[in-house]
Design a protein around this motif. Structure first.
Motif, mmCIF file in Angstrom:
data_model
loop_
_atom_site.group_PDB
_atom_site.id
_atom_site.type_symbol
_atom_site.label_atom_id
_atom_site.label_comp_id
_atom_site.label_asym_id
_atom_site.label_seq_id
_atom_site.Cartn_x
_atom_site.Cartn_y
_atom_site.Cartn_z
ATOM 1 N N THR A 128 0.845 -1.126 0.166
ATOM 2 C CA THR A 128 -0.051 -0.029 0.144
ATOM 3 C C THR A 128 0.832 1.009 -0.021
ATOM 4 O OG1 THR A 128 -1.712 -1.179 1.072
ATOM 5 C CG2 THR A 128 -1.677 1.170 1.118
ATOM 6 N N ALA B 21 0.936 5.559 0.273
ATOM 7 C CA ALA B 21 0.042 6.761 0.651
ATOM 8 C C ALA B 21 1.064 7.728 0.729
ATOM 9 C CB ALA B 21 -0.648 6.387 1.957
ATOM 10 N N ASP C 250 -4.154 13.221 -1.411
ATOM 11 C CA ASP C 250 -4.909 12.297 -0.959
ATOM 12 C C ASP C 250 -4.757 11.163 -1.773
ATOM 13 O OD1 ASP C 250 -7.223 11.840 0.823
ATOM 14 O OD2 ASP C 250 -8.888 11.598 -0.773
ATOM 15 N N TYR D 56 -3.786 7.405 -2.538
ATOM 16 C CA TYR D 56 -3.814 5.963 -1.818
ATOM 17 C C TYR D 56 -4.017 4.959 -3.003
ATOM 18 C CZ TYR D 56 -4.993 2.475 1.614
ATOM 19 O OH TYR D 56 -4.994 1.510 2.538
ATOM 20 N N GLU D 57 -2.795 4.183 -2.920
ATOM 21 C CA GLU D 57 -2.712 3.120 -3.766
ATOM 22 C C GLU D 57 -2.481 1.769 -3.175
ATOM 23 O OE1 GLU D 57 -3.741 3.339 -6.925
ATOM 24 O OE2 GLU D 57 -2.961 5.303 -7.676
ATOM 25 N N THR D 58 -3.197 0.492 -3.647
ATOM 26 C CA THR D 58 -3.027 -0.670 -2.950
ATOM 27 C C THR D 58 -2.914 -1.723 -4.090
ATOM 28 O OG1 THR D 58 -3.459 -2.393 -1.266
ATOM 29 C CG2 THR D 58 -5.271 -1.269 -2.303
ATOM 30 N N ASP E 15 -3.984 5.950 7.434
ATOM 31 C CA ASP E 15 -3.595 5.988 5.790
ATOM 32 C C ASP E 15 -5.168 5.972 5.394
ATOM 33 O OD1 ASP E 15 -1.089 5.679 5.891
ATOM 34 O OD2 ASP E 15 -0.949 3.728 6.077
ATOM 35 N N GLU E 16 -6.066 5.496 6.105
ATOM 36 C CA GLU E 16 -7.329 5.733 5.659
ATOM 37 C C GLU E 16 -8.350 6.835 5.768
ATOM 38 O OE1 GLU E 16 -9.559 2.786 3.425
ATOM 39 O OE2 GLU E 16 -7.500 3.244 2.998
ATOM 40 N N ARG F 27 -8.102 10.277 4.476
ATOM 41 C CA ARG F 27 -8.306 10.636 3.059
ATOM 42 C C ARG F 27 -9.779 10.990 2.876
ATOM 43 N NH1 ARG F 27 -8.403 5.092 0.531
ATOM 44 N NH2 ARG F 27 -8.885 6.250 -1.183
#
Length: 562
Positions: free
Chosen positions: A117, A119, A125, A127-129, A471-472, A475
Motif C-alpha cells: 500500500t 500513501a 489524497d 492512496y494506492e494498493t 492511511d484511511e 483521506r
C-alpha cells in the motif's frame, strides 16, 4: 547462728528501693512480665517465625526468577515466530528514472498473499494498493515499477509512505508499517462505537481489512457506557474506540490509549480546532472525526422571527399551544439521566459565566462557582423556571424530543447538531441558531465537542489500527463516503468546506462550533458532567429542593481533583 536466706530481684533497679508498676516505662513493664521459665519456648517461636520469613523471601525470589524465565521464554518464542518475517521488507525506490517498489525476502522460504500500500504523508489524497502475491527468497531486491503495480496517481506524491502485508511460511500474518516497524496481525479487529456510526464503520472497515484477511467486530453502545467500560476494563479493550475530546485526558492518564503517528503535513488537512482537541501536552492521542455543539432548532412554518430571549421563546410557544398548533412550547431533552451538555447554554446565561469549568485554584477542578451562593441558587431557579413552563420536557430523551419536533408538535428544540440528520425528513423548513439567553443576563455559550478515533493500548491489532486511521481516515474520499448519509461537520477541512457550502444549516452549526467553548484537557470532566446531569435531573423534578440538590452537587464537586 543460722544464715538468713538472701533473695535478689533480678529486674529491680538497684538504686530504687521500691518502684511501683505505674512508674515503669513500657519496656520495663514488658520485662517484668517475662517468665524466665518460658524463654526457651519464646526462642523456639522466634526461630520458627524467622524460618517462615526466610521461606517467604525464598518463594518471592523464586517467583521473580520464574517470571524472568517466562519472559525470556516468551522473547525467545517471539524471536522464533518473527525469524522469517523480520527478513521481509519493501521500500519506495527509483530505477532508471522510474519510481516503484523494491521488495526483498532475505529468508530461506517464500512469503505469500503479500499486499503493498502506498500513501502520501504530504497534502495529497493519494492512496494506492496492490496484491503482490508470493515473494520468493532472493539475495537481491526485486524492483517493480508503479505502473506494473497498476498505480496511476504516483506523480502527485510528495512524501511516500509504504506498507507491506504478507503471510509467512508458518501461516502468521504480518504488517510492516510506513516507519518500517513489524507487527503481527491478528484475525480480528474490534471497534467500539455508538449505534449511529455502526453501519458506515462496518462497511468501511470491511473493505479496508479484507486485504489483510482480518474480520471486523463493531461493539455498539452509548458513548458514555463505552467510555466507562474503557476505563474499567483490564484485559479486553478495543483496537479502535470512538469518544469525545472531553473524555480523552482520563484515557491518556490511565494509559488506555496510545499516540497517533500522523505526519505534520497530514495534520494540516484537519481543522485546527479539531487537532487541538486531539492533542495533550504536544502529543497527538487521537484522530479527529467530526465536531458538534448545541443549537436551537426552529420550525420556520410556525415561527417567523427568532426569539431574542428564552422567555420570549416560551411565551410564543405557549401562544401556539393555546391556539392548538402544537402540544408544548419547547422540547429540551433531560431524560433519562440528565443532559447537562444540552442545558449548558442556558446555564451559562443564568450564571453569567462563559466557562463554568475554569479552575478555582491550583489543585481543584470542577465548576468556577459556588453552587450554594445566593446568586447560584437564583441561577438554578431561572433554569427550573424553564422546566416549569414546559414540564413535559423533563421526560424527553434526545430521540423522543427529535421525533416530537420533526412531527411538528413542538415549535422549538434545543439539542445537538446530530439532529440535522433527522430534520432532512421534516415536512417543514428548519432554522438553526444560537440558544437564546435569559432576559437581563449575558448571551449563552455553547460547548464545542470534537468526536475522536483513538487506538486502544491493549488492543490485539495496534499496528493495523494505526494504519486504518492514519492511511484511511485521513483521506478525503473515505471521509466523504463515511459521512455521506448524515449531515455533520467533518474534521477534515476539504470535506467540511464542501458540506457547509452546500447546506445552510450545517454552515450555521459550523459558525456555532467556531464561536463555541473548546474545553481544554482535564481529567475531571466525566465526573463533573455526571454531577451536573444529576443536578439537572433533580431541578427538573419540580418537587425537589434546589438548595438540597445544589448542596449535594457542591459536595461531590469538592472532591473532584485533577
Amino acid at each position: 547462728m543460722q544464715a538468713m536466706p538472701c533473695t535478689v530481684d533480678l529486674w529491680r533497679r538497684p538504686h530504687d528501693a521500691v518502684t511501683e508498676p505505674s512508674d515503669l516505662s513500657m519496656g520495663e513493664r514488658a520485662m517484668t512480665d517475662v517468665d524466665i521459665g518460658s524463654v526457651p519456648d519464646w526462642l523456639t517461636a522466634v526461630a520458627g517465625g524467622l524460618a517462615l520469613i526466610f521461606a517467604a523471601r525464598a518463594a518471592l525470589v523464586a517467583g521473580r526468577l520464574l517470571t524472568v524465565e517466562q519472559e525470556r521464554d516468551e522473547r525467545l518464542l517471539d524471536d522464533q515466530v518473527r525469524s522469517q518475517a523480520r527478513q521481509v521488507t519493501a521500500w519506495w525506490d527509483e530505477r532508471d528514472g522510474t519510481a516503484g517498489v523494491a521488495f526483498r525476502n532475505a529468508s530461506d522460504a517464500a512469503v505469500y498473499k503479500a499486499t503493498v500500500t502506498l500513501a502520501d504523508n504530504g497534502p495529497s489524497d493519494v492512496y494506492e494498493t496492490s496484491v503482490v502475491g508470493t515473494i520468493p527468497p532472493s539475495s537481491e531486491p526485486v524492483f517493480r515499477s508503479y505502473a506494473s503495480l497498476g498505480w496511476t496517481n504516483v506523480p502527485a506524491i510528495t512524501e511516500a509512505r509504504l506498507e507491506l502485508g504478507f503471510t509467512d511460511a508458518q501461516g502468521n500474518h504480518w504488517l510492516r508499517n510506513g516507519e518500517g516497524q513489524l507487527s503481527q496481525v491478528r484475525d480480528q479487529l474490534v471497534i467500539w462505537a455508538d449505534a449511529n456510526r455502526r453501519r458506515s464503520l462496518e462497511d468501511f472497515a470491511v473493505n479496508f481489512l479484507s486485504s489483510h484477511r482480518v474480520k471486523v467486530e463493531v461493539e455498539v453502545g452509548r458513548l458514555e457506557r463505552l467510555f466507562s467500560m474503557m476505563r474499567t476494563e483490564t484485559f479486553r479493550t478495543p483496537d479502535i474506540f470512538i469518544t469525545s475530546h472531553d473524555r480523552l485526558a482520563p484515557l491518556v492518564t490511565d494509559r488506555k490509549v496510545v499516540p497517533i503517528k500522523l505526519a505534520d503535513r497530514r495534520r494540516d488537512n484537519f481543522e485546527p480546532v479539531c487537532m487541538s482537541a486531539a492533542t495533550i501536552d504536544g502529543e497527538l492521542y487521537a484522530l479527529p472525526y467530526a465536531m458538534d455543539t448545541v443549537a436551537l432548532f426552529t420550525n420556520l412554518d410556525l415561527v417567523e422571527k427568532q426569539p431574542g430571549s428564552i422567555e420570549e421563546l416560551l411565551s410564543y410557544g405557549e401562544l401556539l399551544v393555546s391556539r392548538g398548533a402544537v402540544d408544548m412550547p419547547l422540547a429540551l431533552p433531560i431524560a433519562p439521566d440528565g443532559e447537562a451538555f444540552i442545558a449548558y447554554p442556558l446555564l451559562s446565561s443564568a450564571f453569567g459565566i462563559r466557562d463554568m469549568f475554569q479552575r478555582r485554584d491550583d489543585s481543584a477542578e470542577g465548576l468556577a462557582l459556588d453552587l450554594m451562593a445566593p446568586e447560584s441558587i437564583a441561577a438554578l431557579e431561572l433554569f427550573q423556571g424553564v422546566v416549569r413552563r414546559t414540564p413535559e420536557t423533563a421526560r424527553l430523551t434526545r430521540e423522543s424530543a427529535r421525533k416530537l419536533f420533526i412531527s411538528g408538535r413542538v415549535p422549538f428544540l434545543i439539542s445537538t447538531g446530530t439532529t440535522l440528520r433527522d430534520t432532512v425528513h421534516a415536512p417543514f423548513p428548519v432554522g438553526v441558531s444560537p440558544v437564546p439567553g435569559f432576559n437581563g443576563h449575558p448571551p449563552t455559550t455553547n460547548i464545542t465537542l470534537v468526536q475522536l478515533f483513538v487506538v486502544g493500548a491493549r488492543g490485539e491489532n495496534p499496528a493495523l489500527s494505526q494504519s486504518l486511521l492514519v492511511d484511511e481516515m485521513t483521506r478525503q474520499a473515505v471521509i466523504e463516503r463515511l459521512t455521506a448519509d448524515r449531515p455533520q461537520l467533518p474534521a477534515l477541512t476539504a470535506v467540511l468546506k464542501k458540506r457547509i457550502d452546500a447546506d445552510t444549516n450545517l454552515n450555521a452549526l459550523h459558525d456555532l462550533c467556531t464561536q463555541g467553548l473548546l474545553l481544554p484537557p482535564s481529567n475531571s470532566y466525566p465526573e463533573v458532567w455526571s454531577t451536573l446531569n444529576q443536578l439537572e435531573t433533580s431541578i427538573a423534578d419540580l418537587r425537589s429542593s434546589i438548595r438540597s440538590a445544589a448542596r449535594r452537587a457542591q459536595s461531590t464537586l469538592s472532591h473532584v481533583r485533577r
